[in-house]
Motif scaffolding. Structure first.
Motif, short mmCIF file in Angstrom:
data_model
loop_
_atom_site.label_atom_id
_atom_site.label_comp_id
_atom_site.label_asym_id
_atom_site.label_seq_id
_atom_site.Cartn_x
_atom_site.Cartn_y
_atom_site.Cartn_z
N TYR A 190 45.29 -66.19 -15.05
CA TYR A 190 46.68 -66.51 -14.73
C TYR A 190 47.56 -65.30 -14.99
CZ TYR A 190 47.47 -66.99 -19.78
OH TYR A 190 47.56 -66.75 -21.13
N THR A 191 48.77 -65.35 -14.47
CA THR A 191 49.77 -64.30 -14.70
C THR A 191 50.96 -64.93 -15.38
OG1 THR A 191 49.07 -63.10 -12.71
CG2 THR A 191 51.25 -62.58 -13.60
N HIS A 192 51.41 -64.28 -16.45
CA HIS A 192 52.58 -64.77 -17.18
C HIS A 192 53.52 -63.61 -17.46
CE1 HIS A 192 54.63 -66.53 -20.92
NE2 HIS A 192 54.97 -67.30 -19.91
N GLU A 193 54.76 -63.77 -17.02
CA GLU A 193 55.77 -62.71 -17.16
C GLU A 193 55.29 -61.40 -16.55
OE1 GLU A 193 56.65 -62.68 -21.34
OE2 GLU A 193 57.97 -64.43 -21.19
N GLY A 194 54.61 -61.54 -15.41
CA GLY A 194 54.16 -60.37 -14.66
C GLY A 194 52.88 -59.73 -15.16
N VAL A 195 52.29 -60.27 -16.23
CA VAL A 195 51.09 -59.66 -16.81
C VAL A 195 49.89 -60.59 -16.58
CG1 VAL A 195 50.01 -58.83 -18.94
CG2 VAL A 195 52.49 -58.55 -18.59
N PRO A 196 48.78 -60.06 -16.02
CA PRO A 196 47.59 -60.90 -15.82
C PRO A 196 46.87 -61.17 -17.14
CG PRO A 196 47.16 -58.65 -15.10
CD PRO A 196 48.62 -58.71 -15.46
N HIS A 197 46.32 -62.39 -17.25
CA HIS A 197 45.62 -62.79 -18.48
C HIS A 197 44.34 -63.52 -18.12
CE1 HIS A 197 49.08 -62.08 -21.25
NE2 HIS A 197 49.81 -62.42 -20.19
N GLU A 198 43.43 -63.56 -19.11
CA GLU A 198 42.24 -64.39 -19.03
C GLU A 198 42.22 -65.30 -20.25
OE1 GLU A 198 38.67 -62.20 -18.72
OE2 GLU A 198 39.11 -61.37 -16.74
N LEU A 199 42.05 -66.59 -20.00
CA LEU A 199 41.96 -67.56 -21.09
C LEU A 199 40.55 -68.13 -21.10
CD1 LEU A 199 43.17 -69.32 -23.35
CD2 LEU A 199 43.97 -70.90 -21.57
N HIS A 200 39.76 -67.75 -22.09
CA HIS A 200 38.40 -68.27 -22.22
C HIS A 200 38.44 -69.55 -23.06
CE1 HIS A 200 36.21 -64.72 -20.61
NE2 HIS A 200 37.37 -64.14 -20.91
N ALA A 201 37.59 -70.51 -22.72
CA ALA A 201 37.61 -71.79 -23.40
C ALA A 201 36.22 -72.42 -23.37
CB ALA A 201 38.62 -72.73 -22.73
N ASP A 202 36.04 -73.43 -24.22
CA ASP A 202 34.82 -74.22 -24.16
C ASP A 202 34.89 -75.24 -23.03
OD1 ASP A 202 33.87 -72.90 -26.45
OD2 ASP A 202 34.80 -74.36 -27.79
N PHE A 203 36.11 -75.77 -22.81
CA PHE A 203 36.32 -76.78 -21.77
C PHE A 203 37.63 -76.48 -21.05
CE2 PHE A 203 34.07 -78.96 -25.27
CZ PHE A 203 32.92 -79.36 -24.60
N VAL A 204 37.70 -76.92 -19.79
CA VAL A 204 38.93 -76.82 -19.00
C VAL A 204 39.32 -78.22 -18.55
CG1 VAL A 204 40.03 -75.89 -16.92
CG2 VAL A 204 38.36 -74.50 -18.19
N ALA A 205 40.58 -78.58 -18.77
CA ALA A 205 41.10 -79.88 -18.34
C ALA A 205 42.09 -79.66 -17.20
CB ALA A 205 41.79 -80.59 -19.51
N GLY A 206 41.77 -80.23 -16.05
CA GLY A 206 42.65 -80.13 -14.89
C GLY A 206 43.65 -81.28 -14.88
N CYS A 207 44.84 -81.01 -15.39
CA CYS A 207 45.92 -82.00 -15.43
C CYS A 207 47.06 -81.53 -14.55
CB CYS A 207 46.41 -82.19 -16.87
SG CYS A 207 45.13 -82.69 -18.04
N ASP A 208 46.73 -80.86 -13.44
CA ASP A 208 47.71 -80.14 -12.64
C ASP A 208 48.16 -80.89 -11.39
OD1 ASP A 208 45.10 -79.81 -11.80
OD2 ASP A 208 45.40 -77.79 -11.04
N GLY A 209 47.94 -82.19 -11.33
CA GLY A 209 48.52 -82.99 -10.27
C GLY A 209 47.76 -82.92 -8.95
#
Length: 390
Positions: A140-159
């Motif tokens: 994802y990009t936040h405030e113009g800066v690209p990021h990577e968020l690593h996780a054990d699980f991903v929850a899709g609550c995005d509609g």
């Protein structure tokens, strides 16, 4: 950045999931593409089932809801000018609470931030990858800066329009959908509600619903064409049509300034399964119900309650039973709710076409049966106030 659960979507489902995980010692990060102000002002559902009310209260985010929400012990069903009251409390021992979704979001946001939760608003270019591996990542990009968020699980609550559902390969995903030939014209009016409880009305002109958001603001709906233009509905026409469709002996519709109008198309939608690898879908990303049964937010709450418990159990005991059975367990409730919402819609809306006269006679028969059969009324009441979350 790393977390245990990456949550895509900062609406009520994502925020509640993050909070429930926090209560069980599980870390999460919430990513939301809209601003906090937008999410907290977005007008959506306002009817909470008994189970939803109890869960929010037990989770420590129900104080304002208990103080400001309107508890309803029943609902009115109307056919033409005849009206039947369904006494929820008498038939089931439970009730509903009218409390706007945006208020739930405000309560959850305040609590998550107060607890030090990581909730990032206005993120762009969100993309999930590696959900079928042990190291899923959310880009994802936040405030113009690209990021990577690593996780054990991903929850899709995005509609419904989010990106997570499409991360499940098409060859393992089955979609069920029904699009209704009408929509709802919804209004918010600066006027006290004309009834102490909701009124669902089936009139020859079409469906109408009298609801409320508070003691001073009314929320009402009219059945219209799904692509109806708001230009065709000045305030005077709206009030005249509401008065006609809700008309009954001894009833007076209070009128006032209308400050919000919108048209919402109606559909039933389910995407199966709700789990693929380390990705879980919850809420509108997995299912949509027509609003007639007031189930959308409540169904999302049921999903995340079960998901939070399943993930917490995984970290607590190492057991994968909860996460393995998550999809099947949720879908059992999803299809029960889909049936109830379809049934309520079929009973209360005007249908056109060669079978219209036949359909209307069936609707009248169902209405009459509700009025004279305690069993029929109890079935409606039990489903409306909500089955137990688990």
């Amino acid at each position: 950045m790393r977390t245990q659960v990456a949550i895509v979507g900062g609406g009520p489902a994502g925020l509640l999931l993050s909070h429930l995980l926090h209560l069980q010692g599980v870390d999460s990060v919430v990513l939301e593409r809209r601003s906090a102000e937008y999410v907290q002002q977005r007008v959506r559902a306002g009817v909470l089932e008994q189970g939803t009310v109890d869960l929010l209260t037990e989770a420590g985010v129900g104080e304002r809801m208990r103080r400001e929400g309107e508890v309803h012990n029943g609902v009115h069903i109307q056919f033409d000018e005849d009206r039947v009251h369904i006494p929820f409390k008498e038939l089931t021992g439970r009730a509903i609470t009218v409390y706007g979704q945006q208020e739930v979001v405000k309560d959850l946001t305040e609590r998550r931030l107060a607890d030090g939760g990581r909730v990032l608003f206005e993120v762009d270019d969100v993309r999930v990858a590696g959900v079928d591996t042990d190291d899923p990542v959310v880009h994802y990009t936040h405030e113009g800066v690209p990021h990577e968020l690593h996780a054990d699980f991903v929850a899709g609550c995005d509609g419904f329009h989010g990106i997570c559902r499409d991360a499940i390969p098409a060859d393992v995903r089955t979609v069920y959908e029904r699009v209704y030939p009408f929509g709802w014209l919804g209004i918010l009016a600066d006027v006290p509600p004309s009834s102490d409880e909701l009124i669902y009305a089936n009139n020859a002109n079409g469906f109408a619903l009298l609801s409320m958001r508070s003691a001073t603001i009314s929320r009402m709906y009219l059945q219209v064409a799904p692509e109806e233009s708001l230009d065709r509905w000045p305030d005077e026409r709206i009030w005249a049509e509401l008065s006609t469709r809700l008309g009954a002996p001894g009833f007076t519709l209070q009128q006032g300034p209308i400050f919000d109008k919108s048209v919402t198309a109606m559909r039933s939608f389910v995407a199966e399964p709700l789990r693929y690898g380390r990705l879980f879908l919850a809420g509108d990303s997995a299912h949509i119900v027509p609003p007639t049964g007031a189930k959308g937010l409540n169904l999302a709450v049921s999903d995340v309650d079960r998901l939070a418990e399943s993930i917490a159990d995984y970290y607590r005991t190492g057991s994968e039973t909860g996460i393995d059975t998550y999809s099947a367990a949720c879908l059992e409730r999803v299809w029960r709710v889909q049936h109830f919402s379809w049934w309520m819609t079929s009973m209360t809306h005007r249908f056109e076409g060669p079978d219209a006269a036949f359909d209307r006679r069936l609707q009248r028969s169902q209405f009459d049966y509700l009025g004279r059969s305690a069993a029929s009324a109890t079935t409606l009441a039990e489903n409306y106030v909500g089955l137990p979350l688990r």
